[in-house]
Design an enzyme around this catalytic site. Structure first.
Site, PDB file in Angstrom:
ATOM      1  N   PHE A  83       0.870  67.017  10.811  1.00 50.27           N
ATOM      2  CA  PHE A  83       0.873  68.427  10.835  1.00 50.27           C
ATOM      3  C   PHE A  83       0.341  69.027  11.783  1.00 50.27           C
ATOM      4  O   PHE A  83      -0.193  70.039  12.022  1.00 50.27           O
ATOM      5  CB  PHE A  83      -0.052  68.747   9.530  1.00 50.27           C
ATOM      6  CG  PHE A  83       0.589  68.376   8.030  1.00 50.27           C
ATOM      7  CD1 PHE A  83       1.546  69.373   7.632  1.00 50.27           C
ATOM      8  CD2 PHE A  83       0.135  67.445   7.343  1.00 50.27           C
ATOM      9  CE1 PHE A  83       2.119  68.863   6.379  1.00 50.27           C
ATOM     10  CE2 PHE A  83       0.754  67.114   6.158  1.00 50.27           C
ATOM     11  CZ  PHE A  83       1.674  67.760   5.732  1.00 50.27           C
ATOM     12  N   TYR A 111       6.564  64.028  21.190  1.00 44.20           N
ATOM     13  CA  TYR A 111       5.342  65.055  20.922  1.00 44.20           C
ATOM     14  C   TYR A 111       4.662  64.392  19.825  1.00 44.20           C
ATOM     15  O   TYR A 111       3.454  64.586  19.854  1.00 44.20           O
ATOM     16  CB  TYR A 111       6.023  66.232  21.014  1.00 44.20           C
ATOM     17  CG  TYR A 111       6.188  66.988  22.174  1.00 44.20           C
ATOM     18  CD1 TYR A 111       5.433  67.544  22.813  1.00 44.20           C
ATOM     19  CD2 TYR A 111       7.687  66.880  22.830  1.00 44.20           C
ATOM     20  CE1 TYR A 111       5.630  68.190  24.209  1.00 44.20           C
ATOM     21  CE2 TYR A 111       8.008  67.233  24.045  1.00 44.20           C
ATOM     22  CZ  TYR A 111       7.203  67.749  24.534  1.00 44.20           C
ATOM     23  OH  TYR A 111       7.335  68.429  25.868  1.00 44.20           O
ATOM     24  N   ARG A 121      11.339  73.618  23.196  1.00 44.49           N
ATOM     25  CA  ARG A 121      12.369  73.703  22.033  1.00 44.49           C
ATOM     26  C   ARG A 121      12.253  74.919  21.143  1.00 44.49           C
ATOM     27  O   ARG A 121      11.259  75.235  20.732  1.00 44.49           O
ATOM     28  CB  ARG A 121      12.278  72.441  21.209  1.00 44.49           C
ATOM     29  CG  ARG A 121      12.791  71.179  22.009  1.00 44.49           C
ATOM     30  CD  ARG A 121      12.456  69.694  21.419  1.00 44.49           C
ATOM     31  NE  ARG A 121      11.002  69.456  21.124  1.00 44.49           N
ATOM     32  CZ  ARG A 121      10.505  68.374  20.569  1.00 44.49           C
ATOM     33  NH1 ARG A 121      11.202  67.478  20.119  1.00 44.49           N
ATOM     34  NH2 ARG A 121       9.199  68.201  20.313  1.00 44.49           N
ATOM     35  N   CYS A 157       9.938  72.461  15.032  1.00 38.14           N
ATOM     36  CA  CYS A 157       9.827  72.329  13.567  1.00 38.14           C
ATOM     37  C   CYS A 157      10.335  73.411  12.748  1.00 38.14           C
ATOM     38  O   CYS A 157      10.977  73.223  11.562  1.00 38.14           O
ATOM     39  CB  CYS A 157       8.333  72.000  13.143  1.00 38.14           C
ATOM     40  SG  CYS A 157       7.919  70.337  13.779  1.00 38.14           S
TER      41      CYS A 157
HETATM   42  C1  UDX Z   1       3.952  73.709  13.785  1.00 33.64           C
HETATM   43  C2  UDX Z   1       3.212  73.581  12.635  1.00 33.64           C
HETATM   44  O1  UDX Z   1       1.966  74.686  12.796  1.00 33.64           O
HETATM   45  C3  UDX Z   1       2.523  72.101  12.400  1.00 33.64           C
HETATM   46  O2  UDX Z   1       1.542  71.688  11.320  1.00 33.64           O
HETATM   47  C4  UDX Z   1       3.639  71.292  12.240  1.00 33.64           C
HETATM   48  O3  UDX Z   1       3.123  69.930  12.350  1.00 33.64           O
HETATM   49  C5  UDX Z   1       4.670  71.349  13.433  1.00 33.64           C
HETATM   50  O4  UDX Z   1       5.253  72.822  13.448  1.00 33.64           O
HETATM   51  P1  UDX Z   1       3.903  73.852  16.251  1.00 33.64           P
HETATM   52  O5  UDX Z   1       5.276  74.283  16.126  1.00 33.64           O
HETATM   53  O6  UDX Z   1       3.821  73.029  17.222  1.00 33.64           O
HETATM   54  O7  UDX Z   1       3.354  73.351  14.747  1.00 33.64           O
HETATM   55  O8  UDX Z   1       3.286  75.201  16.573  1.00 33.64           O
HETATM   56  P2  UDX Z   1       2.604  76.416  15.975  1.00 33.64           P
HETATM   57  O9  UDX Z   1       1.114  76.788  16.470  1.00 33.64           O
HETATM   58  O10 UDX Z   1       2.737  76.505  14.411  1.00 33.64           O
HETATM   59  O11 UDX Z   1       3.571  77.871  16.479  1.00 33.64           O
HETATM   60  C6  UDX Z   1       4.932  77.946  16.171  1.00 33.64           C
HETATM   61  C7  UDX Z   1       5.569  79.120  16.597  1.00 33.64           C
HETATM   62  O12 UDX Z   1       5.059  80.106  15.953  1.00 33.64           O
HETATM   63  C8  UDX Z   1       5.275  79.454  18.096  1.00 33.64           C
HETATM   64  O13 UDX Z   1       6.342  79.982  18.883  1.00 33.64           O
HETATM   65  C9  UDX Z   1       4.008  80.525  18.069  1.00 33.64           C
HETATM   66  O14 UDX Z   1       4.011  81.221  19.168  1.00 33.64           O
HETATM   67  C10 UDX Z   1       4.473  81.289  16.819  1.00 33.64           C
HETATM   68  N1  UDX Z   1       3.441  81.812  16.288  1.00 33.64           N
HETATM   69  C11 UDX Z   1       2.538  81.158  15.563  1.00 33.64           C
HETATM   70  C12 UDX Z   1       3.283  83.189  16.205  1.00 33.64           C
HETATM   71  O15 UDX Z   1       4.309  83.926  16.764  1.00 33.64           O
HETATM   72  N2  UDX Z   1       2.411  83.685  15.400  1.00 33.64           N
HETATM   73  C13 UDX Z   1       1.446  83.179  14.927  1.00 33.64           C
HETATM   74  O16 UDX Z   1       0.635  83.926  14.390  1.00 33.64           O
HETATM   75  C14 UDX Z   1       1.421  81.818  14.880  1.00 33.64           C
HETATM   76  P1  ADP Z   2       9.135  64.720  18.158  1.00 31.14           P
HETATM   77  O1  ADP Z   2       8.785  65.915  18.742  1.00 31.14           O
HETATM   78  O2  ADP Z   2       9.475  64.402  16.687  1.00 31.14           O
HETATM   79  O3  ADP Z   2       8.127  63.541  18.652  1.00 31.14           O
HETATM   80  P2  ADP Z   2      10.844  63.771  20.367  1.00 31.14           P
HETATM   81  O4  ADP Z   2      12.524  64.239  20.470  1.00 31.14           O
HETATM   82  O5  ADP Z   2      10.003  64.421  21.295  1.00 31.14           O
HETATM   83  O6  ADP Z   2      10.593  64.005  18.826  1.00 31.14           O
HETATM   84  O7  ADP Z   2      10.790  62.219  20.350  1.00 31.14           O
HETATM   85  C1  ADP Z   2      11.555  61.289  19.574  1.00 31.14           C
HETATM   86  C2  ADP Z   2      11.882  60.109  20.611  1.00 31.14           C
HETATM   87  O8  ADP Z   2      12.346  58.977  19.854  1.00 31.14           O
HETATM   88  C3  ADP Z   2      12.645  60.080  21.774  1.00 31.14           C
HETATM   89  O9  ADP Z   2      11.923  59.754  22.858  1.00 31.14           O
HETATM   90  C4  ADP Z   2      13.821  59.297  21.593  1.00 31.14           C
HETATM   91  O10 ADP Z   2      14.173  58.383  22.751  1.00 31.14           O
HETATM   92  C5  ADP Z   2      12.913  58.120  20.423  1.00 31.14           C
HETATM   93  N1  ADP Z   2      13.911  57.263  19.696  1.00 31.14           N
HETATM   94  C6  ADP Z   2      14.974  57.471  18.949  1.00 31.14           C
HETATM   95  N2  ADP Z   2      15.366  56.351  18.435  1.00 31.14           N
HETATM   96  C7  ADP Z   2      14.642  55.456  18.686  1.00 31.14           C
HETATM   97  C8  ADP Z   2      14.632  54.220  18.267  1.00 31.14           C
HETATM   98  N3  ADP Z   2      15.372  53.606  17.283  1.00 31.14           N
HETATM   99  N4  ADP Z   2      13.679  53.359  18.447  1.00 31.14           N
HETATM  100  C9  ADP Z   2      12.459  53.843  19.512  1.00 31.14           C
HETATM  101  N5  ADP Z   2      12.633  55.238  19.964  1.00 31.14           N
HETATM  102  C10 ADP Z   2      13.748  56.037  19.458  1.00 31.14           C
END
Ligand code: UDX
Ligand code: ADP
Length: 462
Positions: free
Chosen positions: A161, A13, A345, A275
């Site tokens: 971020f 991602y 996740r 995260c």
């Molecule tokens: C987060 C951070 O925002 C991002 O900067 C970092 O790189 C990765 O983690 P993400 O987890 O993709 O991003 O989404 P985010 O929009 O932050 O939402 C996280 C969770 O909080 C979601 O489940 C969302 O529904 C929830 N949320 C968010 C709330 O419940 N209320 C809010 O006001 C904002």
């Molecule tokens: P993120 O949300 O941080 O991007 P993901 O789990 O979606 O995390 O992606 C991590 C990817 O890294 C997985 O697709 C996994 O197969 C890959 N990966 C793990 N170790 C290696 C490696 N040594 N070389 C290349 N890809 C790798």
């Protein structure tokens, strides 16, 4: 040092969308995204990308085959690159020392060993994955101990971020780019090389450079602060429900204070995503490791509040449905951890559905982007027995199919399409009383009431 060839380890991602944007914005740089997961790479090379993100298809299509490539040829890609992003997964450790808190760095370590094995010449290694502070030192140590004689490395930290669902917008115009490096001439040159890549589309004043540890720590702290705001407003949602205040009104009232600000004050069934919880646990573990138990306890409470919010929601459903869910059909709208992503996740829906199933409810689940196999696999991983999933979980093609003969309906993800449901139709399909539990406060509460539903909205008193 001019970067002409980039390789990224990890096509997830973070790695996939980030590299697609770099390739789209820097046509002179060859960008290769590698992963050992052949299925994932095949999907990146197809019309059905493995990651659902609004606008991502267009970005990928604009560069793929030109200067953006997805491959499982990891060694060759590393060997050819000047700059290597490490964007592999860093899940929470599930065993041994630090289990349940520390980050599992096995993929980072394996990546560092592979880079050392196949590299020649000068290479810049960039940590993109979220990692505990001082991981750069570990990477440096592995590289130094295993490198071929003619290879030299500079390790940088460049945390991502982007938020899922808005990744393309976040990558195109981020609030800031953060780059951490060593205060040596070689370190500074490496930082400048990476700055030059981003400067192709991001104003220089938005590119912040720091030392390595500040950069690594800032990522954890940013996520901890964001999660803390959600837990803060969710704690107030419980008070609002008890007192008859409305949490959205409170959020609007306090959010207009420019010191507080309006964002990240939306009460919900709890935060999810790969995260927040992981990074909070990481921060807690760091604090503990450095002998700071009070700081650890402070941040641990943000997670405890999030867990309570999820179980509180389940309890509300059980109590409202006359204290028994046995055999009752509950329509679940939304399974992703937030709208506009197919990622589940740590989605609060997993925990809520698991607990409802343990109360012996039958769940009719609809999510516009999450496939049924993912939902089933998530529930299995959360400890629900396969036989219970087979017997008590139905994956539905639309919200109306889910609502048919349901005792209750719960919204767990704030998908836009749920805001425009034909509520009269839903009411007619459901058993009466038609209970609605709006875990995202997206449905029109007063209209629900006028239509004859028995609605509960998170953060709103009865
Ligand atoms: C987060 C951070 O925002 C991002 O900067 C970092 O790189 C990765 O983690 P993400 O987890 O993709 O991003 O989404 P985010 O929009 O932050 O939402 C996280 C969770 O909080 C979601 O489940 C969302 O529904 C929830 N949320 C968010 C709330 O419940 N209320 C809010 O006001 C904002
Ligand atoms: P993120 O949300 O941080 O991007 P993901 O789990 O979606 O995390 O992606 C991590 C990817 O890294 C997985 O697709 C996994 O197969 C890959 N990966 C793990 N170790 C290696 C490696 N040594 N070389 C290349 N890809 C790798």
């Amino acid at each position: 040092m001019k970067v002409t060839s980039i390789c990224c380890l990890g096509a997830g991602y973070v790695g996939g969308p980030t590299m697609a944007m770099i390739a789209a914005k820097c046509p002179d740089i060859r960008v290769t995204v590698c992963d050992m997961n052949q299925g994932r790479i095949d999907a990146w090379n197809s019309d059905e990308l493995p990651v659902y993100e609004p606008g991502l298809d267009e970005v990928v299509r604009s560069a793929r085959g030109r200067n953006l490539h997805f491959t499982t040829e990891i060694k060759q890609s590393i060997a050819e690159a000047d700059l290597i992003f490490v964007s592999v997964g860093t899940p929470t450790k599930s065993f041994g020392i630090g289990a349940g808190r520390a980050a599992d760095l096995r993929y980072i370590e394996a990546a560092a060993r592979l880079i050392a094995e196949v590299s020649h010449g000068n290479k810049i290694i960039v940590e993109k994955s979220t990692i505990p502070v001082k991981t750069a030192s570990a990477i440096e140590a592995i590289l130094a101990a295993n490198a071929t004689t003619e290879a030299t490395f500079q390790v940088l930290s460049n945390p991502e971020f982007l938020a899922e669902g808005t990744a393309v917008r976040d990558l195109e115009s981020p609030d800031r780019i953060l780059i951490g490096g060593k205060p040596t001439p070689e370190g500074e040159a490496a930082v400048e090389a990476l700055v030059s890549v981003y400067a192709n589309w991001i104003p220089r004043e938005k590119i912040i450079t720091t030392n390595l540890w500040s950069s690594e720590l800032s990522k954890l702290v940013a996520n901890a602060f964001l999660a803390q705001r959600i837990s803060s407003i969710n704690s107030i949602s419980a008070l609002c429900e008890a007192t008859g205040a409305d949490v959205d009104e409170v959020a609007r009232a306090i959010g207009t204070d420019s010191r507080i600000g309006p964002k990240f004050l939306k009460s919900s069934v709890g935060f999810g995503g790969s995260c927040f919880q992981k990074d909070l646990l990481n921060l807690v573990y760091l604090c503990e490791s450095f002998g700071l138990p009070q700081a650890a306890d402070y941040w641990r409470q943000v997670i405890a509040m999030n867990d309570w919010q999820k179980s509180r929601f389940v309890e509300k459903i059980v109590r409202t449905l006359f204290n028994t869910l046995v055999g009752k059909r509950i329509a679940i709208l939304g399974f992703a951890f937030k709208k506009d992503t197919n990622d589940t996740r740590e989605s609060p829906a997993i925990h809520i559905c698991r607990d409802l199933l343990h109360e012996r409810a039958h769940l009719a689940i609809y999510d516009p982007r999450v496939p049924g196999e993912t939902i089933r696999a998530d529930l299995l991983e959360a400890g629900v027995e396969a036989s219970i999933i087979d017997e008590q979980v139905e994956i539905c093609p639309d919200p109306y199919a889910a609502a048919e003969s349901a005792h209750a309906l719960a919204t767990l993800t704030e998908w836009d399409e749920f805001r425009t449901l034909d509520l009269a139709r839903i009411r007619d399909l459901m058993l009466k009383p038609a209970f609605v539990f709006d875990g995202r406060a997206i449905l029109p509460h007063d209209e629900l009431q006028a239509l004859g539903f028995s609605p509960f909205t998170i953060g709103k008193g009865d």
